[in-house]
Structure formats: structure tokens, C-alpha cells
Motif scaffolding. Structure first.
Motif, short mmCIF file in Angstrom:
data_model
loop_
_atom_site.label_atom_id
_atom_site.label_comp_id
_atom_site.label_asym_id
_atom_site.label_seq_id
_atom_site.Cartn_x
_atom_site.Cartn_y
_atom_site.Cartn_z
N PRO A 1 -5.81 12.68 29.59
CA PRO A 1 -6.78 14.54 29.60
C PRO A 1 -6.80 15.02 27.95
N GLU A 2 -7.36 15.77 27.86
CA GLU A 2 -7.83 16.99 26.50
C GLU A 2 -6.65 17.03 25.90
N GLY A 3 -6.28 16.57 24.66
CA GLY A 3 -5.17 17.19 23.54
C GLY A 3 -4.34 16.33 23.72
N VAL A 4 -4.32 14.81 23.99
CA VAL A 4 -3.34 14.14 24.71
C VAL A 4 -3.29 13.03 22.64
N ASP A 5 -2.05 13.39 22.08
CA ASP A 5 -3.05 12.47 20.88
C ASP A 5 -1.45 11.87 20.97
N GLY A 6 -0.97 10.99 21.42
CA GLY A 6 0.48 10.47 21.42
C GLY A 6 0.96 10.27 22.63
N VAL A 7 1.84 8.99 22.86
CA VAL A 7 2.39 8.33 23.94
C VAL A 7 3.75 7.92 23.53
N VAL A 8 4.42 8.24 23.47
CA VAL A 8 5.76 7.83 23.34
C VAL A 8 6.43 7.20 24.39
N ILE A 9 6.93 5.61 24.52
CA ILE A 9 7.45 4.83 25.79
C ILE A 9 9.31 5.22 25.28
N VAL A 10 9.42 5.58 26.45
CA VAL A 10 11.38 5.41 26.15
C VAL A 10 12.01 3.81 26.56
N ASN A 11 11.83 2.98 25.69
CA ASN A 11 12.24 1.75 25.95
C ASN A 11 13.83 1.47 25.77
N SER A 12 14.07 0.22 25.59
CA SER A 12 15.54 -0.85 25.51
C SER A 12 15.53 -1.82 24.71
N HIS A 13 16.89 -1.08 24.32
CA HIS A 13 16.60 -2.21 22.59
C HIS A 13 16.47 -4.06 23.68
N GLU A 14 16.97 -3.58 24.12
CA GLU A 14 16.68 -5.50 25.33
C GLU A 14 15.65 -5.73 25.75
N LYS A 15 14.42 -4.78 24.99
CA LYS A 15 12.37 -5.08 25.53
C LYS A 15 11.61 -5.01 23.91
N PRO A 16 12.05 -5.45 23.37
CA PRO A 16 12.37 -5.48 22.30
C PRO A 16 10.02 -6.00 22.56
N GLN A 17 9.69 -7.42 23.45
CA GLN A 17 8.24 -7.00 24.19
C GLN A 17 7.75 -6.43 24.25
N ILE A 18 7.56 -5.33 24.40
CA ILE A 18 7.43 -3.63 24.98
C ILE A 18 6.80 -3.71 23.36
N GLU A 19 6.97 -3.66 22.39
CA GLU A 19 7.44 -3.02 21.46
C GLU A 19 6.26 -3.76 20.93
N SER A 20 6.79 -5.02 20.64
CA SER A 20 6.06 -6.04 19.88
C SER A 20 3.83 -6.75 20.86
N TYR A 21 4.60 -6.37 21.80
CA TYR A 21 2.88 -5.49 21.95
C TYR A 21 2.04 -4.81 21.80
N PHE A 22 2.63 -3.73 21.58
CA PHE A 22 1.41 -2.16 20.95
C PHE A 22 1.95 -2.62 19.57
N THR A 23 2.09 -3.60 18.94
CA THR A 23 1.90 -3.89 17.28
C THR A 23 0.89 -5.28 16.67
N VAL A 24 0.53 -4.72 15.75
CA VAL A 24 -0.71 -4.88 15.42
C VAL A 24 -0.32 -6.65 14.49
N ASP A 25 -1.14 -7.92 15.38
CA ASP A 25 -0.49 -9.00 14.61
C ASP A 25 -1.98 -9.64 14.38
N GLY A 26 -1.63 -9.28 13.14
CA GLY A 26 -2.92 -9.81 12.50
C GLY A 26 -3.47 -11.93 12.03
N GLU A 27 -2.14 -12.33 12.36
CA GLU A 27 -2.51 -13.90 12.06
C GLU A 27 -3.03 -14.12 13.23
N PHE A 28 -2.75 -13.73 14.12
CA PHE A 28 -3.32 -14.32 16.03
C PHE A 28 -4.27 -13.66 16.24
N GLU A 29 -4.42 -11.86 15.81
CA GLU A 29 -6.39 -12.20 15.79
C GLU A 29 -7.20 -13.32 15.21
N SER A 30 -7.10 -13.78 13.85
CA SER A 30 -7.43 -14.12 12.73
C SER A 30 -7.80 -15.58 13.35
#
Length: 301
Positions: free
Chosen positions: A44-73
Motif C-alpha cells: 500500500p502507498e504510504g507504508v514506509d516501515g514494518v514493525v515485527i512484534v517478536n519474542s526474545h526466544e526467537k532471535p532467528q527472525i531478527e537474524s533473517y532480516f539482518t544483512v550478512d555480508g560475509e555470507f553474501e560474499s
């Protein structure tokens, strides 16, 4: 404008798999469920950010949306430039996180993102349902614009004998999204909502329309959630705050085709969604049917 995706649940329907893998990261074809939902949220027009309501028990979700330059290289060095690009695009999406470590219901989860909303309308997209063409929230925004910025929810018809499983809206049809005449519960019909009834008996149901997990809400809802009391199931319910909103502001509902979206909330639904999208994709359909084997392919046919 922000979109909120609640993702702090334990995923108990998928245990034991979700002991170590958040259900939001279970793949549908080659992408995790939550990426489909995030991409839909930005449509939708105007949406400039997504806020994921996460649990500290699931750090894998935050890791997925974090750039990993070493893996990309590493991918680049092995001649997998295309794969490196899709990985980078996913991890570069403008996603932020807040945390709900004490599960107190959907309303509580949404309110965890209150500081990020900054007094603006906001979308809520439930994370176990996504819309492949990403247009449902776009149409909801059109309905809101046509009615002075009012809150809008997506609803879909359900058979009369199943209304007791869902939250059902009360109200009346006031037109259609395209301006043409529409049957009350026909796709594209727009309703003015007068009430929200949780799991009514069939004889008491004010309609056969249930909320499908897409909301465009007034910032007033976030204010009401701040002091919303405990409701059904001993939890803070979003629908209770929406019911209170009806005393102050108008709310509308857009009737959608339930088959437009893909359910991933149970193992059976998740497997069916994988099959559905594999069959829809021309490049993977033949390989999918071959992998299924003759007996399974014949049943699908």
C-alpha cells in the motif's frame, strides 16, 4: 505509516519443529512465510516501515532480516550472484522489532508497537496468512480513503454452520469498492460495521462474514489498547478495543475472496499452501508433480 506483524507466539501447532525454528521462518517454496507477509505489507502507498512484534526466544527472525555480508560474499565467491542478491534483498527490507515476551493476546502484541506508530493509522497483518498478489491491503486503503480515513477490516464469507468458530461482523452493506452494485456478502462489497461478535451461535450470527487477519486501524485503537481490560481467554483482545472504537468512529469492512490468501497456521494448511503455490508456478509445477510421485500426482489431479 507503519504495518505491524505480530510474531511472538510459540507456534505450538508445529511442535516439535518450532522448538528450534520459529514457525514464521518455515518456508513456502524458497521463502519463509514472514517474508511474504512483510512484502505484502509494503504494497500500500504510504507504508514506509514494518514493525515485527517478536519474542526474545526467537532471535532467528531478527537474524533473517539482518544483512550478512560475509555470507553474501561467500555466495558471490562460489559463483552464486543471483542467490546472493535475493538474500541481500530480503535482509535489507526496512523492518524493525519490538518484543512481547509475556503473551497476553493479540491486542497486547499490537500495543507493544505503540511507540512506533507515532499517532498515525497503521496496518496489522497476522503472520500465518499471506496474499500472494499483495493487493488486499491496497484495496483496504482505497476503502479507507473513500470514507474519510476510517478504519477498515478485511472480511470473508463463511458457511452458516461454521460462524461459531470465528469473530463475525454486524452491520450493513453500503456499496462496493468499484462503485457498482454488489450482493451483501459478495467479493468487493463494502460494509459499515456496527458490531463485532466473537464466535456466535449460527442462529445469533448477524452476518456470515469473519475477519481474515488484515486490519487498517485508526490511531485511536492504539490509545484504547493502552487501558484495554482482559477479555476472552484471559487475554487482551484487539477486537475488544475495536468494539470500543465503534462508539467514537466509523469502521468499514471489505469483503474479500478467502481463496485470495494462503493459510499457514496449521501443518496441514502450510503443506497445502506449498502445494498450491508450487502448482501455480509454471517453472516448478512439473518438478513438483514428479517429486510427488504418480499416486500423489493423480490424487491432486
Amino acid at each position: 505509516m507503519k504495518a505491524i506483524i505480530p510474531a511472538a507466539g510459540l507456534g505450538t501447532r508445529f511442535l516439535p519443529a518450532t522448538k528450534s525454528i520459529p514457525k514464521e521462518l518455515l518456508p513456502v517454496l524458497n521463502k519463509p512465510v514472514i517474508q511474504y507477509v512483510v512484502e505484502e505489507a509494503f504494497e500500500p502507498e504510504g507504508v514506509d516501515g514494518v514493525v515485527i512484534v517478536n519474542s526474545h526466544e526467537k532471535p532467528q527472525i531478527e537474524s533473517y532480516f539482518t544483512v550478512d555480508g560475509e555470507f553474501e560474499s561467500l555466495l558471490q565467491s562460489r559463483g552464486k550472484a543471483a542467490e546472493a542478491q535475493v538474500v541481500h534483498e530480503a535482509s535489507s527490507l526496512p523492518v524493525s522489532f519490538v518484543y512481547q515476551d509475556d503473551p497476553k493476546g493479540l491486542g497486547h502484541a499490537v500495543h507493544c508497537a505503540a511507540d512506533d506508530i507515532d499517532g498515525q493509522p497503521f496496518f496489522v497483518l497476522l503472520g500465518d496468512y499471506f496474499v500472494p498478489d499483495r493487493k488486499m491491503c491496497v484495496r483496504m486503503a482505497e476503502v479507507s480513503k473513500a470514507h474519510g480515513g476510517a478504519s477498515v477490516i478485511a472480511v470473508a464469507p463463511v458457511p452458516a454452520d461454521q460462524v461459531s468458530r470465528y469473530g463475525i461482523i454486524a452491520g450493513e452493506c453500503v456499496g462496493s469498492l468499484d462503485g457498482n452494485s454488489a450482493e451483501d456478502e459478495q467479493e468487493g462489497a463494502v460494509w459499515k460495521v456496527t458490531g463485532l461478535v466473537e464466535k456466535p451461535a449460527p442462529k445469533d450470527a448477524p452476518s456470515h462474514l469473519f475477519i481474515v487477519g488484515r486490519y487498517l486501524l485508526s490511531p485511536r485503537v492504539m490509545e484504547l489498547l493502552a487501558d484495554q481490560g482482559v477479555g476472552a481467554g484471559g487475554e487482551i483482545q484487539l477486537t475488544d478495543a475495536m468494539e470500543r472504537l465503534l462508539a467514537e468512529e466509523e469502521m468499514y469492512a471489505l469483503v474479500v475472496d478467502p481463496a485470495e490468501g494462503c493459510d499457514t497456521g496449521t501443518p496441514a494448511a502450510w503443506a497445502a499452501t506449498n502445494a498450491r503455490l508450487a502448482l501455480r508456478d509454471e517453472a516448478s509445477c512439473a518438478a513438483f508433480l514428479e517429486a510427488m510421485g504418480n499416486e500423489a500426482a493423480d490424487k491432486l489431479a
